[in-house]
Design an enzyme around this catalytic site. Sequence first.
Site, mmCIF file in Angstrom:
data_model
loop_
_atom_site.group_PDB
_atom_site.id
_atom_site.type_symbol
_atom_site.label_atom_id
_atom_site.label_comp_id
_atom_site.label_asym_id
_atom_site.label_seq_id
_atom_site.Cartn_x
_atom_site.Cartn_y
_atom_site.Cartn_z
ATOM 1 N N CYS A 88 -10.368 -1.257 -5.034
ATOM 2 C CA CYS A 88 -10.881 -1.414 -6.378
ATOM 3 C C CYS A 88 -12.029 -2.550 -6.796
ATOM 4 C CB CYS A 88 -9.671 -1.390 -7.466
ATOM 5 S SG CYS A 88 -10.213 -0.941 -8.898
ATOM 6 N N HIS A 141 -6.421 3.248 -5.985
ATOM 7 C CA HIS A 141 -5.232 2.278 -5.657
ATOM 8 C C HIS A 141 -4.334 2.800 -4.983
ATOM 9 C CE1 HIS A 141 -6.150 -1.017 -8.470
ATOM 10 N NE2 HIS A 141 -6.690 0.084 -9.003
ATOM 11 N N GLU A 177 -2.146 1.665 -3.093
ATOM 12 C CA GLU A 177 -0.685 0.783 -3.065
ATOM 13 C C GLU A 177 0.091 1.505 -4.325
ATOM 14 O OE1 GLU A 177 -3.485 -0.279 -4.170
ATOM 15 O OE2 GLU A 177 -3.388 -1.579 -5.835
ATOM 16 N N GLY A 235 26.134 -18.307 -6.588
ATOM 17 C CA GLY A 235 26.977 -17.264 -6.549
ATOM 18 C C GLY A 235 26.329 -16.069 -6.226
ATOM 19 N N GLY A 236 24.971 -15.990 -6.606
ATOM 20 C CA GLY A 236 23.829 -15.078 -6.593
ATOM 21 C C GLY A 236 23.634 -14.977 -5.051
ATOM 22 N N VAL A 237 22.909 -13.922 -4.781
ATOM 23 C CA VAL A 237 22.482 -13.511 -3.382
ATOM 24 C C VAL A 237 21.492 -14.416 -2.763
ATOM 25 C CG1 VAL A 237 21.304 -11.598 -2.150
ATOM 26 C CG2 VAL A 237 22.604 -10.895 -4.029
#
Length: 514
Positions: free
Chosen positions: A79, A167, A169, A222-224
């Site tokens: 683009c 585009h 993508e 405690g999260g990933v």
Amino acid sequence: MQQKIIILDFGSQTTQLIGRRVREMDTFCEILPYNKFPHNDDGIIGVILSGSPYSVYDQEAFRVDFSQFVDKYPVLGICYGAQLMAYCSGGKVEPAGSREYGRAHLKYIDTNNPLFKDFERNSQVWMSHGDTITALPEGYHCIASTDDVHYAAYTNSEKRIWAVQFHPEVQHSLQGFQLLKNFVVDICGSRQEWSAASFVETTVKELKEQLGNDRVILGLSGGVDSSVCATLLNRAIGKNLTCIFVDHGMLRKNEFSKVMDAYKGLGLNVIGVDASEKFFSDLKGVEEPEQKRKIIGKNFIEVFDAEARKIKDAKWLAQGTIYPDRIESLNITGKVIKSHHNVGGLPEEMNLQLCEPLKWLFKDEVRRVGRQLGMPEKLIKRHPFPGPGLSVRILGEITPEKVRILQEADDIYIESMNNYICEDGESLYDKVWQAGVILLSSVRSVGVMGDERTYENPVALRAVTSMDAMTADWAHLPYDFLAKVSNEIINKVKGVNRVCYDISSKPPSTIEWE
Ligand code: XMP
């Protein structure tokens, strides 16, 4: 040497997507601001120029010195990237008719060109541009056209330049992935070696070199992300890593002890701090959402800081920052979309250097790395959970009693999601990006239970599908599931007499209510 594609970002909303697609073909890539092309990097095998909100004629349009990479690596312009390359080499770019938005079909394709290998006739592409190329520079020629856009794609094979005005993508460009793969694999020669295993191997080696015998502190949530970060560091430096997990009292039901057990099972050196009383006492009487956040943030830093200071010779602060966190905060057009949530405000005199080993990864890649490290699936598949915890899901003042009510309702909801197995064998929990319950404690309504009239709070159930939390859609949960959860919450959770389901997408709403 790790091969990499450099994506120069000219500010398009879909730049991140280009990065995702390249990673999907097991090729490492870095998205960098348009004016930060790296020098002396032997790993580079190709360059992609993104789109932009600007026209090449705008005063403030982003320009770049092409000599840094043209004639050195294969280049693909997308683009604006295509228009800028044409314009700067003597081509013509002019305002386009209004038809250059949305679906179009490539009625002419040079299928002998490597960029279009395996392309079908009439392949659908997605256009989105206000300007169009009306003449190509000398030495360049057209390799695809649509009805309205003659130079839909062009090349200069001598200089190894390719460019498309559509585009590739986005998913609406049906063979867009094929096109990017033709570029990255066939033209640039990617060996497609990026994998979780190779990431773990190189990162552990780099961390050992970077950190030596230094001590490192890390805040676990405690999260990933923070858990994977800790496990990776543990593999690299073992006991020199000290993790701190603060319980602010607004975690999910039994979460503190469950997560502490999981961490210990992973062999992490972790200090758990129960600071809930201090948080609750400082939150007393406060209703305004931003003020609640500020109090929680300030308290968190104080508690973390007090613990961190006990580790006398610590030199580094490790964080589970991931790629989208940084892209959102570093957007080159200068707009801050989401400020970075991680522990930001530690006192400077502590003089800790920052270590962020996951900073190039997308969320699904972090999960792949976690699996590679042998982490339990339950920890890896956890939904994102906000740092301030359930506080952003209680409208109005926060009290321990309200948190308890919300924990009960939330536990029923999440457990039911885990137990609801869909036809394809996946649980409802695994199907959604994030789910939680919101306590509308500033609203009361009338209900009837048995022979008694009730006057209690409603809760709202929220579940969304998303790729990165920047945008999200409400999840279409099955009615039978919603009916069962609603019944169970009203019957079992004292203080709740009504259950609603939130059917708002983001934007215009957000995931959390606050
Ligand atoms: P919103 O509500 O802005 O949330 O759509 C987007 C994502 O960010 C999470 N979130 C937070 N995460 N600290 C965090 O670590 C926070 O203060 C915070 N606020 C929102 C939210 O759960 C969702 O995944």
